[in-house]
Design a protein around this motif. Structure first.
Motif, PDB file in Angstrom:
ATOM      1  N   SER A 261       0.827  -1.199   0.000  1.00 18.88           N
ATOM      2  CA  SER A 261       0.000   0.000   0.000  1.00 18.88           C
ATOM      3  C   SER A 261       0.866   1.255   0.000  1.00 18.88           C
ATOM      4  O   SER A 261       1.662   1.479   0.895  1.00 18.88           O
ATOM      5  CB  SER A 261      -0.958   0.007   1.204  1.00 18.88           C
ATOM      6  N   TYR A 262       0.702   2.012  -1.055  1.00 18.30           N
ATOM      7  CA  TYR A 262       1.410   3.281  -1.238  1.00 18.30           C
ATOM      8  C   TYR A 262       2.922   3.122  -1.089  1.00 18.30           C
ATOM      9  O   TYR A 262       3.592   3.906  -0.418  1.00 18.30           O
ATOM     10  CB  TYR A 262       0.860   4.337  -0.276  1.00 18.30           C
ATOM     11  N   ALA A 263       3.450   2.091  -1.730  1.00 20.97           N
ATOM     12  CA  ALA A 263       4.891   1.860  -1.717  1.00 20.97           C
ATOM     13  C   ALA A 263       5.452   1.675  -3.112  1.00 20.97           C
ATOM     14  O   ALA A 263       6.613   1.999  -3.356  1.00 20.97           O
ATOM     15  CB  ALA A 263       5.217   0.639  -0.862  1.00 20.97           C
ATOM     16  N   VAL A 264       4.647   1.161  -4.043  1.00 23.43           N
ATOM     17  CA  VAL A 264       5.156   0.890  -5.394  1.00 23.43           C
ATOM     18  C   VAL A 264       5.698   2.167  -6.030  1.00 23.43           C
ATOM     19  O   VAL A 264       6.749   2.157  -6.682  1.00 23.43           O
ATOM     20  CB  VAL A 264       4.058   0.274  -6.284  1.00 23.43           C
ATOM     21  N   THR A 265       5.005   3.291  -5.826  1.00 25.58           N
ATOM     22  CA  THR A 265       5.440   4.556  -6.425  1.00 25.58           C
ATOM     23  C   THR A 265       6.737   5.082  -5.810  1.00 25.58           C
ATOM     24  O   THR A 265       7.366   5.989  -6.362  1.00 25.58           O
ATOM     25  CB  THR A 265       4.361   5.643  -6.263  1.00 25.58           C
ATOM     26  N   MET A 266       7.138   4.533  -4.676  1.00 33.85           N
ATOM     27  CA  MET A 266       8.343   5.012  -3.994  1.00 33.85           C
ATOM     28  C   MET A 266       9.539   4.088  -4.204  1.00 33.85           C
ATOM     29  O   MET A 266      10.617   4.350  -3.676  1.00 33.85           O
ATOM     30  CB  MET A 266       8.063   5.168  -2.501  1.00 33.85           C
ATOM     31  N   ILE A 267       9.337   3.014  -4.946  1.00 33.22           N
ATOM     32  CA  ILE A 267      10.401   2.035  -5.163  1.00 33.22           C
ATOM     33  C   ILE A 267      10.922   2.182  -6.585  1.00 33.22           C
ATOM     34  O   ILE A 267      10.186   1.925  -7.552  1.00 33.22           O
ATOM     35  CB  ILE A 267       9.881   0.610  -4.920  1.00 33.22           C
ATOM     36  N   PRO A 268      12.168   2.620  -6.749  1.00 31.98           N
ATOM     37  CA  PRO A 268      12.706   2.830  -8.106  1.00 31.98           C
ATOM     38  C   PRO A 268      12.584   1.585  -8.987  1.00 31.98           C
ATOM     39  O   PRO A 268      12.156   1.684 -10.137  1.00 31.98           O
ATOM     40  CB  PRO A 268      14.167   3.208  -7.851  1.00 31.98           C
ATOM     41  N   ASN A 269      12.967   0.432  -8.462  1.00 27.81           N
ATOM     42  CA  ASN A 269      12.868  -0.832  -9.211  1.00 27.81           C
ATOM     43  C   ASN A 269      11.559  -1.526  -8.841  1.00 27.81           C
ATOM     44  O   ASN A 269      11.530  -2.638  -8.314  1.00 27.81           O
ATOM     45  CB  ASN A 269      14.075  -1.726  -8.929  1.00 27.81           C
ATOM     46  N   TRP A 270      10.443  -0.861  -9.163  1.00 29.93           N
ATOM     47  CA  TRP A 270       9.134  -1.276  -8.676  1.00 29.93           C
ATOM     48  C   TRP A 270       8.700  -2.645  -9.206  1.00 29.93           C
ATOM     49  O   TRP A 270       7.959  -3.359  -8.523  1.00 29.93           O
ATOM     50  CB  TRP A 270       8.078  -0.223  -9.018  1.00 29.93           C
ATOM     51  N   LYS A 271       9.159  -3.023 -10.386  1.00 29.00           N
ATOM     52  CA  LYS A 271       8.787  -4.340 -10.900  1.00 29.00           C
ATOM     53  C   LYS A 271       9.350  -5.458 -10.030  1.00 29.00           C
ATOM     54  O   LYS A 271       8.767  -6.551  -9.940  1.00 29.00           O
ATOM     55  CB  LYS A 271       9.250  -4.499 -12.350  1.00 29.00           C
ATOM     56  N   ASP A 272      10.467  -5.183  -9.374  1.00 29.43           N
ATOM     57  CA  ASP A 272      11.077  -6.203  -8.515  1.00 29.43           C
ATOM     58  C   ASP A 272      10.222  -6.507  -7.290  1.00 29.43           C
ATOM     59  O   ASP A 272      10.183  -7.653  -6.821  1.00 29.43           O
ATOM     60  CB  ASP A 272      12.473  -5.759  -8.078  1.00 29.43           C
ATOM     61  N   VAL A 273       9.529  -5.495  -6.758  1.00 29.06           N
ATOM     62  CA  VAL A 273       8.687  -5.756  -5.583  1.00 29.06           C
ATOM     63  C   VAL A 273       7.460  -6.567  -5.990  1.00 29.06           C
ATOM     64  O   VAL A 273       6.981  -7.424  -5.222  1.00 29.06           O
ATOM     65  CB  VAL A 273       8.284  -4.449  -4.866  1.00 29.06           C
ATOM     66  N   LEU A 274       6.957  -6.356  -7.204  1.00 30.99           N
ATOM     67  CA  LEU A 274       5.838  -7.169  -7.685  1.00 30.99           C
ATOM     68  C   LEU A 274       6.285  -8.607  -7.937  1.00 30.99           C
ATOM     69  O   LEU A 274       5.551  -9.555  -7.643  1.00 30.99           O
ATOM     70  CB  LEU A 274       5.243  -6.562  -8.955  1.00 30.99           C
ATOM     71  N   GLN A 275       7.489  -8.770  -8.457  1.00 33.86           N
ATOM     72  CA  GLN A 275       8.036 -10.111  -8.651  1.00 33.86           C
ATOM     73  C   GLN A 275       8.243 -10.811  -7.310  1.00 33.86           C
ATOM     74  O   GLN A 275       7.998 -12.021  -7.183  1.00 33.86           O
ATOM     75  CB  GLN A 275       9.363 -10.036  -9.418  1.00 33.86           C
ATOM     76  N   ASN A 276       8.681 -10.064  -6.304  1.00 33.22           N
ATOM     77  CA  ASN A 276       8.871 -10.655  -4.981  1.00 33.22           C
ATOM     78  C   ASN A 276       7.535 -11.087  -4.380  1.00 33.22           C
ATOM     79  O   ASN A 276       7.428 -12.137  -3.745  1.00 33.22           O
ATOM     80  CB  ASN A 276       9.573  -9.670  -4.056  1.00 33.22           C
ATOM     81  N   ALA A 277       6.511 -10.275  -4.594  1.00 34.72           N
ATOM     82  CA  ALA A 277       5.168 -10.628  -4.123  1.00 34.72           C
ATOM     83  C   ALA A 277       4.683 -11.906  -4.811  1.00 34.72           C
ATOM     84  O   ALA A 277       4.133 -12.810  -4.163  1.00 34.72           O
ATOM     85  CB  ALA A 277       4.202  -9.482  -4.390  1.00 34.72           C
ATOM     86  N   TYR A 278       4.892 -11.976  -6.112  1.00 34.56           N
ATOM     87  CA  TYR A 278       4.491 -13.168  -6.865  1.00 34.56           C
ATOM     88  C   TYR A 278       5.215 -14.407  -6.335  1.00 34.56           C
ATOM     89  O   TYR A 278       4.611 -15.478  -6.174  1.00 34.56           O
ATOM     90  CB  TYR A 278       4.803 -12.968  -8.350  1.00 34.56           C
ATOM     91  N   ARG A 279       6.499 -14.256  -6.063  1.00 32.32           N
ATOM     92  CA  ARG A 279       7.299 -15.373  -5.551  1.00 32.32           C
ATOM     93  C   ARG A 279       6.776 -15.861  -4.197  1.00 32.32           C
ATOM     94  O   ARG A 279       6.692 -17.066  -3.947  1.00 32.32           O
ATOM     95  CB  ARG A 279       8.758 -14.919  -5.403  1.00 32.32           C
ATOM     96  N   LEU A 280       6.392 -14.937  -3.332  1.00 32.73           N
ATOM     97  CA  LEU A 280       5.950 -15.293  -1.987  1.00 32.73           C
ATOM     98  C   LEU A 280       4.586 -15.988  -1.980  1.00 32.73           C
ATOM     99  O   LEU A 280       4.324 -16.857  -1.136  1.00 32.73           O
ATOM    100  CB  LEU A 280       5.889 -14.042  -1.111  1.00 32.73           C
ATOM    101  N   LEU A 281       3.713 -15.623  -2.920  1.00 36.12           N
ATOM    102  CA  LEU A 281       2.345 -16.138  -2.911  1.00 36.12           C
ATOM    103  C   LEU A 281       2.279 -17.604  -3.315  1.00 36.12           C
ATOM    104  O   LEU A 281       2.982 -18.064  -4.207  1.00 36.12           O
ATOM    105  CB  LEU A 281       1.471 -15.325  -3.864  1.00 36.12           C
TER     106      LEU A 281
END
Length: 279
Positions: free
Chosen positions: A179-199
């Motif tokens: 929540s309200y973090a993707v816009t603050m992460i320069p390598n934002w695709k990596d956080v989505l990939q990490n989320a996908y990996r965890l699920l």
């Protein structure tokens, strides 16, 4: 107002998948978290936001320089401008024994929406990850004050790092929220990939943030908000939603406009709340 979901117009701003999974969240008890602050608290936050000097060589240092003087007042002010957080938490799918990871979770305020159920069998474990030491310090105090120890764990570290110590194993999580973090992460695709990996398969990702809306927003408005947010190292990007829709099976998407404290109500910025399922 225009709806936003799955490319289908539904007559409103909100769209849920036909199977209703975004709506049918069981009987987990939720709380409408709305902390109260004073005008003096708000002035301290505004001073830190408007006149704070963002500095540091690393992303963590820059975040800390921005938040360290306002971390203890973060929630009282931010809940009046982060309008996507409440609808996201109220719709977040929760089943008994839920393992939940909140990436970029800041002060752990999202857990407050489940304050009456987090210590029950609805949740097996909750992990809150944030890169900013001052926000993580507030989160740890919240866990201690609410006696959530043993169930809610605060991890200081990079939400994009798949090898971050303390995270649960790959494919073991029921829900990952951002929540309200993707816009603050320069390598934002990596956080989505990490989320996908965890699920785990069938697990849900829940994301909300500021955005740009090509279908309803004037070009001048897009340029204004994009520039204004960038001065605080917050980067609005229409690709965030389309990337989520590509990576996950969309279950819910709403796009709306929100106001800001002490800002004329005519100045509204788009935000979204997205719930998707790992395919």
């Amino acid at each position: 107002e225009r709806s936003a979901g799955g490319g289908r117009e539904t007559g409103g701003r909100r769209h849920d998948d036909d199977d209703g999974r975004a709506r049918m969240v069981g009987e987990v008890e939720r709380t409408d978290y709305a902390p109260q602050g004073t005008i003096m608290d708000d002035l301290r936050v505004l001073k830190a936001m408007w006149f704070g000097n963002i500095k540091g060589g690393s992303h963590q240092d820059q975040l800390e320089s921005f938040y360290n003087k306002q971390a203890h007042l973060y929630d009282q002010y931010r809940h009046r401008m982060l309008h996507g957080r409440k609808p996201l938490m109220m719709k977040m799918p929760v089943q008994k024994g839920c393992v939940w990871v909140d990436l970029g979770g800041g002060t752990a305020s999202n857990v407050e929406f489940f304050s009456k159920s987090v210590m029950t069998d609805w949740f097996d474990k909750v992990y809150v990850v944030d890169l900013t030491p001052s926000l993580a310090k507030v989160a740890k105090k919240r866990v201690a004050d609410n006696k959530w120890g043993g169930k809610v764990e605060i991890i200081l570290g990079d939400a994009t790092d798949p090898k971050l110590e303390g995270l649960p194993p790959s494919g073991s999580c029921d829900v990952v929220s951002i929540s309200y973090a993707v816009t603050m992460i320069p390598n934002w695709k990596d956080v989505l990939q990490n989320a996908y990996r965890l699920l785990k398969p069938g697990g849900h990702i829940c994301v909300c943030d500021f955005t740009l809306d090509a279908k309803s927003q004037w070009s001048a408005s897009k340029k204004f908000w994009k520039y204004l947010f960038s001065t605080d190292h917050i980067y609005l990007n229409e690709e965030h939603i389309t990337t989520l829709q590509t990576m996950f099976e969309e279950k819910h998407l709403e796009v709306s406009y929100g106001t800001f404290p002490y800002v004329p109500r005519l100045l509204k910025c788009p935000y979204y709340a997205f719930i998707g399922m790992k395919k």
